[in-house]
Design a protein around this motif. Structure first.
Motif, PDB file in Angstrom:
ATOM      1  N   ASN A  39       0.820  -1.212   0.000  1.00  0.00           N
ATOM      2  CA  ASN A  39       0.000   0.000   0.000  1.00  0.00           C
ATOM      3  C   ASN A  39       0.853   1.261   0.000  1.00  0.00           C
ATOM      4  O   ASN A  39       0.610   2.196  -0.757  1.00  0.00           O
ATOM      5  CB  ASN A  39      -0.929   0.006   1.225  1.00  0.00           C
ATOM      6  N   PRO A  51      -4.065   4.527 -11.196  1.00  0.00           N
ATOM      7  CA  PRO A  51      -4.718   4.040  -9.981  1.00  0.00           C
ATOM      8  C   PRO A  51      -5.980   3.232 -10.257  1.00  0.00           C
ATOM      9  O   PRO A  51      -6.628   2.766  -9.309  1.00  0.00           O
ATOM     10  CB  PRO A  51      -5.042   5.329  -9.231  1.00  0.00           C
ATOM     11  N   PHE A  54      -3.694  -0.067 -12.576  1.00  0.00           N
ATOM     12  CA  PHE A  54      -2.451  -0.406 -11.884  1.00  0.00           C
ATOM     13  C   PHE A  54      -1.318  -0.787 -12.833  1.00  0.00           C
ATOM     14  O   PHE A  54      -0.371  -1.463 -12.444  1.00  0.00           O
ATOM     15  CB  PHE A  54      -2.680  -1.524 -10.858  1.00  0.00           C
ATOM     16  N   THR A 101      -7.139   7.495  -3.342  1.00  0.00           N
ATOM     17  CA  THR A 101      -6.615   7.902  -2.038  1.00  0.00           C
ATOM     18  C   THR A 101      -7.014   9.328  -1.678  1.00  0.00           C
ATOM     19  O   THR A 101      -7.089   9.667  -0.498  1.00  0.00           O
ATOM     20  CB  THR A 101      -5.081   7.782  -2.011  1.00  0.00           C
ATOM     21  N   TYR A 109      -4.959   0.105  -1.349  1.00  0.00           N
ATOM     22  CA  TYR A 109      -4.889  -0.531  -2.660  1.00  0.00           C
ATOM     23  C   TYR A 109      -4.900  -2.053  -2.538  1.00  0.00           C
ATOM     24  O   TYR A 109      -5.499  -2.747  -3.358  1.00  0.00           O
ATOM     25  CB  TYR A 109      -3.619  -0.093  -3.391  1.00  0.00           C
ATOM     26  N   VAL A 127      -2.039  -4.944  -7.972  1.00  0.00           N
ATOM     27  CA  VAL A 127      -1.409  -3.973  -7.076  1.00  0.00           C
ATOM     28  C   VAL A 127      -0.056  -4.490  -6.603  1.00  0.00           C
ATOM     29  O   VAL A 127       0.940  -3.741  -6.564  1.00  0.00           O
ATOM     30  CB  VAL A 127      -2.336  -3.687  -5.875  1.00  0.00           C
TER      31      VAL A 127
END
Length: 207
Positions: A39, A51, A54, A101, A109, A127
């Motif tokens: 993370n 985001p 990924f 975020t 994540y 991720v």
């Protein structure tokens, strides 16, 4: 354990401990060797990946009409990921984009695997791969920088040795010249000391 010195198996930011289901990555960040959980790797490098899918941004010159920038942080998303139904990404609506975020400060994540099955969902797998690639790239760049610095220091050391050798040779020449001049002066003085003087010999008269 001293709380000022976290365990080497813990994340330097959130303190998460490494387990079989949680990876701690060795990463070079802001000229420091760090250990981040998955993370924290992504949260500390928002501009290096999309985001939403990924995928890492391998092309830093991605055309503006193919990307969306978060209005609060450097995060950059693919327009095709934000508007998957749009056939023409350049014609997608120009809306304010907020990365996950920035929308939720508690957003993570990476989701830990299921305790019963140990399975990792597809998003968490992507991720984890993204975080591992970012960590690997950072360490590769750090290694290249270290090699460059070592080579530069080696060249500087070689130049310094050459200058020191030249300085010693120059000093030796000066000393030799001074010694030769001293010997020459001593030779003149010695010659003058042994040069015979003009003597007057007077005859002796016998009576």
């Amino acid at each position: 354990m001293n709380p000022r010195h976290p365990s080497p198996s813990n994340c330097d930011i959130c303190g998460a401990a490494q387990t079989l289901s949680l990876t701690i990555h060795n990463i070079r960040h802001r000229a420091h060797n760090c250990r981040y959980c998955t993370n924290c790797v992504l949260k500390q490098h928002p501009g290096l990946f999309c985001p939403l899918c990924f995928e890492l941004h391998d092309d830093p010159l991605l055309p503006p009409h193919h990307r969306l920038m978060c209005v609060r942080c450097p995060s950059v998303a693919h327009r095709s990921c934000a508007f998957p139904s749009a056939t023409n990404t350049s014609a997608a609506p120009a809306l304010a984009f907020f990365c996950p975020t920035c929308l939720d400060a508690n957003f993570n994540y990476f989701n830990l695997p299921d305790r019963k099955t140990g399975a990792v969902d597809v998003q968490s797998a992507k991720v984890l791969v993204a975080a591992a690639r970012i960590a690997a790239l950072s360490m590769s760049k750090a290694a290249a920088a270290a090699r460059f610095d070592a080579e530069r220091r080696a060249r500087e050391a070689a130049v310094a040795r050459k200058r020191a050798r030249e300085a010693l040779e120059h000093l030796a020449e000066i000393l030799a010249r001074e010694q030769a001049e001293q010997n020459e002066r001593n030779g003149v003085v010695s010659a003058a000391a042994v040069e015979p003087r003009n003597c007057v010999v007077r005859p002796i008269h016998c009576h």
